[in-house]
Write a protein that holds these residues in place. Structure first.
Motif, PDB file in Angstrom:
ATOM      1  N   ARG A  51       0.839  -1.207   0.000  1.00  0.00           N
ATOM      2  CA  ARG A  51       0.000   0.000   0.000  1.00  0.00           C
ATOM      3  C   ARG A  51       0.874   1.257   0.000  1.00  0.00           C
ATOM      4  O   ARG A  51       0.602   2.221  -0.721  1.00  0.00           O
ATOM      5  CB  ARG A  51      -0.906  -0.008   1.234  1.00  0.00           C
ATOM      6  N   VAL A  52       1.947   1.234   0.785  1.00  0.00           N
ATOM      7  CA  VAL A  52       2.867   2.378   0.837  1.00  0.00           C
ATOM      8  C   VAL A  52       3.492   2.606  -0.536  1.00  0.00           C
ATOM      9  O   VAL A  52       3.566   3.745  -1.027  1.00  0.00           O
ATOM     10  CB  VAL A  52       3.963   2.150   1.898  1.00  0.00           C
ATOM     11  N   LEU A  53       3.925   1.536  -1.185  1.00  0.00           N
ATOM     12  CA  LEU A  53       4.570   1.665  -2.491  1.00  0.00           C
ATOM     13  C   LEU A  53       3.608   2.217  -3.537  1.00  0.00           C
ATOM     14  O   LEU A  53       4.021   2.976  -4.429  1.00  0.00           O
ATOM     15  CB  LEU A  53       5.132   0.306  -2.933  1.00  0.00           C
ATOM     16  N   ASP A  59       2.894   9.754  -5.747  1.00  0.00           N
ATOM     17  CA  ASP A  59       3.541  10.988  -5.287  1.00  0.00           C
ATOM     18  C   ASP A  59       5.038  10.705  -5.170  1.00  0.00           C
ATOM     19  O   ASP A  59       5.577  10.521  -4.093  1.00  0.00           O
ATOM     20  CB  ASP A  59       2.949  11.418  -3.944  1.00  0.00           C
ATOM     21  N   ARG A  60       5.692  10.688  -6.334  1.00  0.00           N
ATOM     22  CA  ARG A  60       7.067  10.204  -6.389  1.00  0.00           C
ATOM     23  C   ARG A  60       8.030  11.090  -5.610  1.00  0.00           C
ATOM     24  O   ARG A  60       7.920  12.316  -5.616  1.00  0.00           O
ATOM     25  CB  ARG A  60       7.539  10.101  -7.838  1.00  0.00           C
ATOM     26  N   GLY A  61       8.962  10.415  -4.967  1.00  0.00           N
ATOM     27  CA  GLY A  61      10.005  11.102  -4.230  1.00  0.00           C
ATOM     28  C   GLY A  61      10.899  10.077  -3.558  1.00  0.00           C
ATOM     29  O   GLY A  61      10.538   8.892  -3.450  1.00  0.00           O
ATOM     30  N   ALA A  78      13.258  -3.618  -3.559  1.00  0.00           N
ATOM     31  CA  ALA A  78      12.760  -4.053  -4.870  1.00  0.00           C
ATOM     32  C   ALA A  78      11.688  -3.098  -5.383  1.00  0.00           C
ATOM     33  O   ALA A  78      11.670  -2.746  -6.566  1.00  0.00           O
ATOM     34  CB  ALA A  78      12.207  -5.475  -4.766  1.00  0.00           C
ATOM     35  N   GLY A  79      10.800  -2.669  -4.483  1.00  0.00           N
ATOM     36  CA  GLY A  79       9.732  -1.760  -4.885  1.00  0.00           C
ATOM     37  C   GLY A  79      10.266  -0.410  -5.331  1.00  0.00           C
ATOM     38  O   GLY A  79       9.813   0.141  -6.354  1.00  0.00           O
ATOM     39  N   LEU A  83      10.135   1.405  -9.059  1.00  0.00           N
ATOM     40  CA  LEU A  83       9.581   2.747  -9.262  1.00  0.00           C
ATOM     41  C   LEU A  83      10.643   3.763  -9.673  1.00  0.00           C
ATOM     42  O   LEU A  83      10.325   4.905  -9.999  1.00  0.00           O
ATOM     43  CB  LEU A  83       8.907   3.227  -7.961  1.00  0.00           C
ATOM     44  N   GLN A  84      11.907   3.330  -9.603  1.00  0.00           N
ATOM     45  CA  GLN A  84      13.038   4.199  -9.938  1.00  0.00           C
ATOM     46  C   GLN A  84      13.093   5.440  -9.029  1.00  0.00           C
ATOM     47  O   GLN A  84      13.267   6.569  -9.483  1.00  0.00           O
ATOM     48  CB  GLN A  84      12.998   4.612 -11.418  1.00  0.00           C
ATOM     49  N   VAL A  85      12.901   5.160  -7.719  1.00  0.00           N
ATOM     50  CA  VAL A  85      13.088   6.213  -6.718  1.00  0.00           C
ATOM     51  C   VAL A  85      14.210   5.766  -5.782  1.00  0.00           C
ATOM     52  O   VAL A  85      14.391   4.565  -5.524  1.00  0.00           O
ATOM     53  CB  VAL A  85      11.794   6.495  -5.916  1.00  0.00           C
ATOM     54  N   ARG A  86      14.961   6.723  -5.281  1.00  0.00           N
ATOM     55  CA  ARG A  86      16.100   6.401  -4.428  1.00  0.00           C
ATOM     56  C   ARG A  86      15.635   6.021  -3.026  1.00  0.00           C
ATOM     57  O   ARG A  86      14.657   6.548  -2.508  1.00  0.00           O
ATOM     58  CB  ARG A  86      17.070   7.575  -4.362  1.00  0.00           C
ATOM     59  N   LEU A  87      16.385   5.096  -2.406  1.00  0.00           N
ATOM     60  CA  LEU A  87      16.059   4.587  -1.076  1.00  0.00           C
ATOM     61  C   LEU A  87      17.294   4.646  -0.196  1.00  0.00           C
ATOM     62  O   LEU A  87      18.388   4.260  -0.606  1.00  0.00           O
ATOM     63  CB  LEU A  87      15.559   3.137  -1.185  1.00  0.00           C
ATOM     64  N   LEU A  88      17.109   5.128   1.039  1.00  0.00           N
ATOM     65  CA  LEU A  88      18.180   5.123   2.037  1.00  0.00           C
ATOM     66  C   LEU A  88      17.697   4.384   3.268  1.00  0.00           C
ATOM     67  O   LEU A  88      16.690   4.760   3.888  1.00  0.00           O
ATOM     68  CB  LEU A  88      18.578   6.556   2.420  1.00  0.00           C
TER      69      LEU A  88
END
Length: 277
Positions: A51-53, A59-61, A78-79, A83-88
């Motif tokens: 649901r979060v993904l 609302d990409r970011g 993986a998600g 979506l091609q969004v950066r993750l830290l």
């Protein structure tokens, strides 16, 4: 120049307080960008994470996460990649570092810092103490305090005490009113007493705001008996008197003019833990 805007998603398995604090501390260093935070807390299942993904896709970011469950974090990675969004992952490096230093594997228990242990009950007790000993109430119980704050009206004594209580510190506060003898209990304490002071112009601004909230619409403090409360000469005299009183009793003084409640509390904790010889 138009300010840049950014949506930053914060994904946590627990209350999200730690993640929020880290994010805000970092955001403050980038004043040229308006960062809108979206909080996703208590995420503990793959269904919740999906649901979060979906919301992130709308609302990409970039994403900051503090997920401790390896399976959930793998799904998060993986998600975000899809979506091609950066993750830290803000906990990864810290946990690996401590694991290497302790030789122990992390338990990866969600919200592990929010357990109802002795420290938890100490914070609750401290909060009750602050409520009972705010603004000079119950002066007979001052010897039970970890610290007593003194100062004139509106120098942030009460909010500082509540912040300290959240750290497990029993903090009382006693107002200093020129022309009125402070309670005798204050002068025989075996507990640290710390004075708070502030720039007079800043204090007047705070007091004017307070008075405007209390007075009927259209009234001004200058037209009331509270004029001395915001008169520059009177306020300067009041602050000088309070500082002299503190110096006379060897109470350390903290100037809160340019300090946040958190910074003032840090200075108080330093004075408690490292008393001057």
């Amino acid at each position: 120049m138009n300010q840049k805007t950014l949506t930053l998603h914060l994904v946590s398995e627990a209350t999200g307080q730690t993640l929020d604090s880290v994010a805000r501390a970092c955001i403050a260093q980038f004043p040229g960008t308006e960062v809108r935070l979206r909080h996703w807390n208590l995420i503990r299942s793959r269904l919740q994470l999906r649901r979060v993904l979906r919301h992130i896709a709308l609302d990409r970011g970039p994403v900051m996460s503090s997920l401790t469950d390896p399976a959930l974090q793998a799904d998060m990675e993986a998600g975000c990649a899809s979506l091609q969004v950066r993750l830290l992952d803000v906990l990864h490096n810290a946990m690996n570092f401590l694991s290497e230093e302790t030789g122990e594997e992390a338990t990866r228990h969600p919200g592990g810092q929010y357990i109802m242990d002795e420290n938890y009950y100490q914070r609750i007790e401290a909060m009750h103490y602050v409520l009972a000993h705010d603004d000079g109430q119950e002066t007979n119980g001052l010897n039970e305090a970890d610290v007593v704050l003194v100062g004139v009206s509106r120098v942030s004594k009460t909010p500082t005490c509540f912040y300290l209580a959240n750290r497990g510190i029993r903090a009382a506060n006693v107002p200093l009113v020129m022309g009125i003898e402070p309670p005798k209990a204050l002068f025989n304490l075996q507990r640290p007493v710390i004075g708070l002071t502030i720039d007079p112009e800043t204090l007047i601004e705070i007091r004017r705001t307070r008075l405007s909230q209390m007075l009927p619409m259209g009234k001004h403090a200058e037209h009331t008996s509270d004029y001395a409360y915001v008169d520059l000469e009177k306020v300067q005299e009041e602050l000088r008197w309070a500082r002299r009183l503190c110096r006379h009793h060897n109470w350390p003084i903290i100037d809160v003019t340019r300090r946040s409640i958190e910074e003032t509390s840090a200075s108080i904790l330093d004075l408690i833990n490292n008393p001057q010889s």
